[in-house]
Write an enzyme that holds these catalytic residues in place. Structure first.
Site, short mmCIF file in Angstrom:
data_model
loop_
_atom_site.label_atom_id
_atom_site.label_comp_id
_atom_site.label_asym_id
_atom_site.label_seq_id
_atom_site.Cartn_x
_atom_site.Cartn_y
_atom_site.Cartn_z
CE LYS A 1 2.30 5.65 -21.53
NZ LYS A 1 1.57 6.95 -21.55
CE LYS B 1 0.90 10.07 -19.04
NZ LYS B 1 -0.10 10.93 -19.73
CD GLU C 1 1.35 13.63 -23.01
OE1 GLU C 1 0.24 13.42 -22.49
OE2 GLU C 1 2.03 12.74 -23.55
CG HIS D 1 2.75 14.55 -27.49
ND1 HIS D 1 1.54 15.07 -27.08
CD2 HIS D 1 2.69 13.22 -27.23
CE1 HIS D 1 0.80 14.09 -26.58
NE2 HIS D 1 1.46 12.96 -26.67
CG HIS E 1 1.74 11.69 -30.96
ND1 HIS E 1 1.60 10.63 -30.10
CD2 HIS E 1 3.03 12.09 -30.85
CE1 HIS E 1 2.75 10.40 -29.49
NE2 HIS E 1 3.64 11.29 -29.94
#
EC number: 4.1.1.39
Length: 471
Positions: A175, A177, A204, A294, A327
């Site tokens: 982060k 991101k 993503e 993801h 995920h």
């Protein structure tokens, strides 16, 4: 009119519209081991009987159309049609039913999740006779699942590649991101891996934007990874997102990652598409790359309770298409996830044989006939205080991924990673000693924080953080 046309139009054919249930509702049908079975949550429009609604779903997702057609006589509808074979009322819901539909295996192309979904959910969801429709579960017969490669490597092979056993793996999404330069991004990767994490991750939507082109990111992240490996003596990984605007570009990025010698790449499988994902999974198996998946965009499909598709269906499809991680929600963090339902599809990802269990949302017994398993990834609003619950809920074969819970540490990225690693090791040791993580979790974390200043600082920062809908 030619004689040939007269023959086709006159033998056993009656033009017009007839109720779907006359052809596609077959309550006496005994399902075959080779059938693909589907459980749909059906909400009919007022005045539409549930049998007609269920039959309409079976028809429009297989051989049917809105009117009779003379070409029906040129094939065997009994062989190829979908059949609504059972309907049950949803307890506690008004005008909702579970319609069970059986599809003959011949309707589907081998090894193609794309074709399977195009057939089963591609057209029927806009049908006027239905107020809402949700695909709750699929039973994939062994004869069909064996036409898929599945995950590139699976859980045991990944453990062996990483030489890490007996605990969950730890990850972190870098982060912010978006907006970092490649070099600063690589710096954050190094600090997190050096602090004790097993993986770091591209978010993503990190692909190849003007502020950080993909090749630069791949190079700096690889440098960070190798440096952290040298200093810690552990195998490390960074999920290099190969998702791109074309399949050709995606494969070019995966090839470059392999040339760099990294252990893992990443793909956004819903936005990228199942065809692209399956191609990438095949490449990863052939070239020794792990594949992290993801699920970006999943909530568009699965969040509504009466329309769309439950994530357990998307999870099964991913296991067939191919991915080593995916995920799967957290149960305890910022994203939605009901415990028993989440554990239900976690088992569908990891286990080889899963019994029907409606209390966990599993409508059908599923036999994966030794298809490799997928490691679930818990990610989204989690921090050190969640570690006992996550360790207890997800067990060893999981990745616990702390983005803000690492990079938000008051002392920096590396101390944030140290805090998470200490918390995890403390929870695993306590569990192995027979302690109850659900009951003693907070005490276990407090005890560990007494000898880890990094963990103590993290505990203080996030001691009152909760993600309640009432906040």
């Amino acid at each position: 009119m030619s004689p040939q046309t007269e023959t086709k139009a006159s033998v056993g054919f009656k033009a017009g519209v007839k109720d779907y249930k006359l052809t596609y509702y077959t309550p006496d049908y005994e399902t075959k081991d080779t059938d693909i079975l589907a459980a749909f949550r059906v909400t009919p429009q007022p005045g539409v009987p549930p049998e007609e609604a269920g039959a309409a779903v079976a028809a429009e997702s297989s051989t049917g159309t809105w009117t009779t057609v003379w070409t029906d006589g040129l094939t065997s509808l009994d062989r190829y049609k979908g059949r609504c074979y059972h309907i049950e009322t949803v307890v506690g819901e008004e005008n909702q039913y579970i319609a069970y539909v059986a599809y003959p295996l011949d309707l589907f192309e081998e090894g193609s999740v794309t074709n399977m979904f195009t057939s089963i959910v591609g057209n029927v969801f806009g049908f006027k006779a239905l107020r809402a429709l949700r695909l709750e579960d699929l039973r994939i017969p062994t004869s069909y699942s064996k036409t898929f490669q599945g995950p590139p490597h699976g859980i045991q092979v990944e453990r062996d590649k990483l030489n890490k056993y007996g605990r969950p793996l730890l990850g972190c999404t870098i982060k912010p991101k978006l907006g970092l330069s490649a070099k600063n991004y690589g710096r954050a990767v190094y600090e997190c891996l050096r602090g004790g994490l097993d993986f770091t991750k591209d978010d993503e939507n990190v692909n190849s934007q003007p502020f950080m082109r993909w090749r630069d990111r791949f190079l700096f992240c690889t440098e960070a990874l190798y440096k952290a490996q040298t200093e810690t003596g552990e195998i490390k990984g960074h999920y290099l997102n190969a998702t791109a605007g074309t399949c050709e570009e995606m494969m070019k990025r995966a090839v470059f990652a392999r040339e760099l010698g990294v252990p893992i790449v990443m793909h956004d499988y819903l936005t990228g598409g199942f065809t692209a994902n399956t191609s990438l999974a095949h490449y990863c198996r052939d070239n020794g790359l792990l594949l992290h998946i993801h699920r970006a965009m999943h909530a568009v499909i699965d969040r509504q309770k009466n329309h769309g598709m439950h994530f357990r269906v998307l999870a099964k499809a991913l296991r067939m298409s191919g991915g080593d991680h995916i995920h799967a929600g957290t149960v305890v963090g910022k994203l939605e996830g009901e415990r028993e339902m989440t554990l239900g599809f976690v088992d569908l990802l990891r286990d080889d044989f899963i019994e029907k269990d409606r209390s966990r949302g599993i409508f059908f017994t599923q036999d994966w006939v030794s298809m490799p398993g997928v490691i679930p990834v818990a990610s989204g609003g989690i921090h050190v205080w969640h570690m006992p619950a996550l360790t207890e809920i997800f067990g060893d074969d999981s990745v616990l991924q702390f983005g803000g819970g690492t990079l938000g540490h008051p002392w920096g990225n590396a101390p944030g990673a140290v805090a998470n690693r200490v918390a995890l090791e403390a929870c695993v040791q306590a569990r192995n000693e027979g302690r109850d993580l659900a009951r003693e979790g907070n005490e276990i974390i407090r005890e560990a924080s007494k000898w880890s200043p990094e963990l103590a600082a993290a505990c203080e920062v996030w001691k009152a953080i909760k993600f309640d809908s009432n906040q």
